[in-house]
Design an enzyme around this catalytic site. Structure first.
Site, short mmCIF file in Angstrom:
data_model
loop_
_atom_site.label_atom_id
_atom_site.label_comp_id
_atom_site.label_asym_id
_atom_site.label_seq_id
_atom_site.Cartn_x
_atom_site.Cartn_y
_atom_site.Cartn_z
N GLY A 233 33.57 26.81 44.86
CA GLY A 233 33.87 28.22 45.06
C GLY A 233 34.04 28.94 43.73
O GLY A 233 33.24 28.78 42.81
N ALA A 234 35.11 29.70 43.61
CA ALA A 234 35.37 30.45 42.38
C ALA A 234 35.63 29.55 41.19
O ALA A 234 35.56 30.01 40.04
CB ALA A 234 36.55 31.39 42.59
N GLY A 236 33.75 27.08 40.25
CA GLY A 236 32.52 26.57 39.67
C GLY A 236 31.91 25.42 40.44
O GLY A 236 31.81 25.44 41.67
N GLY A 264 25.58 29.95 46.69
CA GLY A 264 25.12 28.56 46.64
C GLY A 264 23.61 28.46 46.49
O GLY A 264 23.10 27.59 45.78
N ASP A 265 22.88 29.37 47.16
CA ASP A 265 21.43 29.38 47.03
C ASP A 265 21.02 29.72 45.60
O ASP A 265 20.09 29.14 45.04
CB ASP A 265 20.82 30.40 47.99
CG ASP A 265 21.22 30.15 49.44
OD1 ASP A 265 21.54 28.99 49.77
OD2 ASP A 265 21.21 31.11 50.23
#
Length: 325
Positions: A233-234, A236, A264-265
């Site tokens: 997530g935030a 990394g 994520g893509d």
């Protein structure tokens, strides 16, 4: 070094619709304004970002017959000639995904259609298509969920065949599909915490647990995946595998974050854009992936971002080696 061909596979694509509805509330009539409408699906998003980064790719998978033209036109325009569309049609309608943005409450509501129901002949056709594309010198990224009618065991058989034909298989898929792939040798798996827990059968609540679960899944830890990329997530992402056990992140002011949909893509696309040129450049790949994901978070639409944001975040991305116990 010759560039490796990238093929993205989207078996359950979508038409993404983004609506802005100030004061949105469930159970009420609310006026909304459409602010975006575009073809999507995780593999489609990955190819769109790859094109932005200057990397060519082939988009394949399944799409509803009536939406094929929309996908082809969009990918030709957005890809600026860098995307070859080879989607196979099914006799059903491509699903709609709707995001409702409330700028007053600063919230997003996501409504996801489950997708078209594929028939056995659709599964046979896409399996044959992927078998023709899979060979040494190809990175084949299987992205997104499975449509109803495609059994996880059949999906695993397709992935196994592509691997056995020499392709470097990358998976970024749903938990049901991952369960069917447990124990299968893969070149790369991009996983969030829940997906990593599913595949590694280990807890992932803390950074330390995530690293240990990634190691257990990796070939170096006795597992079956050459490269594990676990997203945080935030905070990394982590890479475990040959080329360095790494943790990376980008520090950004929270006020710049607009939406995390598609991050994520973009992370995966950023990494593949580097690896397609040098399959051992994992530090550069992590930096590019983190920069692309963070730039994506600064926009409303998945798989779109300002190149200037990418350049900024690439320069400030932090990477550190993860110590082995």
């Amino acid at each position: 070094m010759p560039e490796i061909r990238v093929v993205t596979v989207t078996l359950n694509p979508a038409v993404d619709r983004v609506l802005e509805a100030p004061g949105f509330a469930v159970g009420r009539h609310v006026k909304a304004k459409r602010i975006a409408l575009y073809p999507a699906g995780k593999g489609v998003n990955v190819s769109r970002v790859l094109a932005t980064l200057g990397t060519r790719s082939v988009v394949t998978g399944l799409v509803g017959k009536n939406e094929l033209g929309m996908f082809e036109e969009h990918l030709e325009r957005a890809g600026e000639g860098r995307i070859v569309c080879q989607l196979l049609i099914v006799r059903a309608r491509t699903r709609d995904n709707t995001t409702i943005v409330d700028p007053v409450e600063d919230t997003e509501t996501h409504v996801r259609d489950e997708g078209f129901h594929v028939q056995p002949d659709d599964v046979t056709r896409i399996g044959s298509k992927l078998g023709m594309l899979a060979r040494p010198g190809v990175m084949m990224a299987f992205c997104g969920s499975l449509p109803p009618g495609l059994e996880p065991s059949a999906f695993a058989a397709i992935v196994r065949r592509c691997r056995d034909l020499g392709a470097k298989v990358v998976v970024d898929t749903s938990r049901e599909a991952l369960e069917a792939l447990r124990g299968e040798r893969l070149w790369m798996a991009k996983l969030n915490a829940a997906e990593l827990e599913t595949l590694a059968q280990r807890p992932t609540e803390t950074l330390e647990q995530t690293i240990e679960a990634s190691r257990a899944l990796s070939v170096h830890g006795g597992g079956v995946v050459d490269h594990v990329v676990a997203t945080l997530g935030a905070d990394g992402a982590v890479h475990i595998g040959e080329g360095g056990d790494l943790r990376g992140w980008v520090s950004v002011h929270p006020g710049r974050i607009v939406s995390t949909v598609g991050c994520g893509d973009s992370l995966l696309a950023g990494m593949l854009s580097i690896l397609a040129r040098d399959a051992k450049a994992w530090e550069r790949a992590m930096r590019e992936g983190l920069a692309a994901a963070t730039a994506n978070a600064c926009t409303r639409e998945a798989g779109f971002f300002d190149p200037n944001d990418l350049y900024e975040f690439r320069d400030v991305a932090t990477l550190e080696h993860v110590d082995k116990d």
